[in-house]
Design a protein around this motif. Structure first.
Motif, PDB file in Angstrom:
ATOM      1  N   TYR A  73       7.759  25.427  -3.369  1.00 31.36           N
ATOM      2  CA  TYR A  73       8.190  24.444  -4.359  1.00 31.36           C
ATOM      3  C   TYR A  73       8.282  23.035  -3.767  1.00 31.36           C
ATOM      4  CZ  TYR A  73       9.280  27.818  -8.025  1.00 31.36           C
ATOM      5  OH  TYR A  73       9.188  28.772  -9.005  1.00 31.36           O
ATOM      6  N   ALA A  78       6.202  23.168 -10.013  1.00 29.04           N
ATOM      7  CA  ALA A  78       6.651  24.462 -10.515  1.00 29.04           C
ATOM      8  C   ALA A  78       5.648  25.088 -11.480  1.00 29.04           C
ATOM      9  CB  ALA A  78       8.008  24.310 -11.203  1.00 29.04           C
ATOM     10  N   THR A  82       5.320  28.843 -10.105  1.00 28.32           N
ATOM     11  CA  THR A  82       6.034  29.864 -10.875  1.00 28.32           C
ATOM     12  C   THR A  82       5.120  30.890 -11.548  1.00 28.32           C
ATOM     13  OG1 THR A  82       7.783  28.235 -11.281  1.00 28.32           O
ATOM     14  CG2 THR A  82       7.821  30.236 -12.611  1.00 28.32           C
ATOM     15  N   VAL A 189      15.644  27.178  -9.675  1.00 25.49           N
ATOM     16  CA  VAL A 189      14.352  26.656  -9.217  1.00 25.49           C
ATOM     17  C   VAL A 189      14.372  25.138  -9.075  1.00 25.49           C
ATOM     18  CG1 VAL A 189      11.947  26.314  -9.893  1.00 25.49           C
ATOM     19  CG2 VAL A 189      12.968  28.577 -10.044  1.00 25.49           C
ATOM     20  N   LYS A 193      13.935  23.307  -5.578  1.00 25.44           N
ATOM     21  CA  LYS A 193      12.871  22.325  -5.383  1.00 25.44           C
ATOM     22  C   LYS A 193      13.448  21.024  -4.835  1.00 25.44           C
ATOM     23  CE  LYS A 193       9.015  20.007  -7.673  1.00 25.44           C
ATOM     24  NZ  LYS A 193       8.011  20.457  -6.697  1.00 25.44           N
ATOM     25  N   SER A 260      11.355  22.556 -15.429  1.00 27.48           N
ATOM     26  CA  SER A 260      10.629  21.688 -14.497  1.00 27.48           C
ATOM     27  C   SER A 260       9.900  20.563 -15.221  1.00 27.48           C
ATOM     28  CB  SER A 260       9.624  22.521 -13.690  1.00 27.48           C
ATOM     29  OG  SER A 260       8.931  21.718 -12.763  1.00 27.48           O
TER      30      SER A 260
END
Length: 336
Positions: A73, A78, A82, A189, A193, A260
């Motif tokens: 990341y 993302a 992902t 996430v 990140k 994201s």
């Protein structure tokens, strides 16, 4: 010619999927073994799996996979990293077929192929990573109204699921446990990140350690990860792995991409055709997971065998699949 940031992120994401897919199987076997040995399952509030080495092997494997994902990341957006989590579903499906006796039918191959094809399309049209120059810049993105609304909605839904729906439907509806995991996962996430970028900048000589925002992101990530693991364990112990893996992937990936895109504006500057191609690739991946799920057989749930020991006054409850004792129950012999 050096390797681009997107390529580095791609390689790490693929390796991550392999480790994570394997960890599902190891943890599932550990949970089953712990429940068979003590009679207390994670789905009913038991934590005896913490004494099971196989569960810890799965946990370590997952940590390695998540670490690779964490670094990925920092190098790629993302919307690229992902969706590649679909590869972990393929790994877990194949291993579950051989190790957990959760049968994968022939049509499941079509689902696997769809996941791979969709992932390739996403990779081809993924946007280039635009790395912020400081953690303060990331913080400014996090406190914009659009993302704050997303955070408020996410936390409200999690609170409702935990306080109202889990006590009533947690054992019967898989969306309760996985909904909590996925909602918190989307926040995990974006926090990870931010942490990854902060570490990357620090290693490049631009220290981000002194910024309080860095530690806010660390705190959020830790809390979200703990919540995810707790409810993922409950989902794995309560429902078939063939159901948990694809549904968790679909929900987690969808919410992560939404988070994201809102926070990091991943699609900013991309053409309409590239965005449309990414969405089509993502839908192809989702379709593959649905096909894979629909063609998998449910894990058999054999009725336990009750073996009475008249001399000791105990009933031994055995798992008929491997003849392991699940638990004992004391009974009294009537003298009437």
């Amino acid at each position: 010619m050096g390797v681009s940031d997107n390529s580095t992120g791609l390689i790490l994401a693929v390796l991550s999927s392999g480790f994570i897919g394997t960890s599902f199987i190891l943890k599932k076997k550990g949970l089953k073994r712990a429940a068979a040995a003590t009679g207390f399952s994670a789905g009913h509030g038991g934590y005896t799996y913490l004494q099971e080495p196989l569960w810890w092997a799965g946990m370590i494997t997952m940590i390695v996979g998540e670490a690779a994902n964490f670094v990925a990341y920092a190098y790629a957006p993302a919307v690229l990293v992902t969706p590649l989590g679909a590869l972990s579903i393929i790994v877990s499906a194949v291993l579950a077929h051989f190790l957990l006796k959760e049968r994968l039918k022939q049509m499941g191959v079509l689902g696997c192929v769809s996941c791979i094809v969709g992932s390739v399309v996403v990779v081809i049209h993924a946007p280039a990573e635009s790395t912020p120059t400081s953690v303060e810049e990331i913080w400014n993105l996090a406190i914009e109204p659009a993302f704050l609304i997303y955070v408020a909605a996410t936390l409200s839904l999690v609170a409702a699921l935990v306080m109202h729906f889990e006590p009533r439907y947690g054992q019967s509806n898989i969306l309760v446990y996985l909904g909590i995991c996925s909602l918190m996962g989307s926040l995990t996430v974006v926090s990870i990140k931010a942490i990854g970028i902060a570490i990357k900048l620090t290693l490049e000589g631009i220290s981000q350690i002194a910024y309080p925002q860095t530690w806010v992101f660390v705190t959020v990530a830790v809390l979200c990860v703990i919540t995810q693991l707790n409810y993922l364990n409950k989902a794995l112990d309560t429902f078939n792995t063939a159901i948990v893996s694809p549904i968790y992937y679909v929900m987690f990936t969808s919410l992560t991409i939404v988070a994201s895109v809102i926070m990091f504006k991943d699609w900013k500057g991309q053409s309409v055709s590239d965005i449309a191609s990414e969405i089509c690739g993502f839908i192809t991946v989702l379709s593959g997971t649905i096909v894979l799920h629909s063609t998998r057989e449910q894990e058999p749930s054999p009725a336990p065998a009750f073996i009475e020991d008249m001399q000791s006054g105990w009933i031994n409850v055995l798992d008929t699949e491997d003849n392991q004792r699940v638990y004992q129950r004391r009974y009294e012999i009537s003298t009437d």
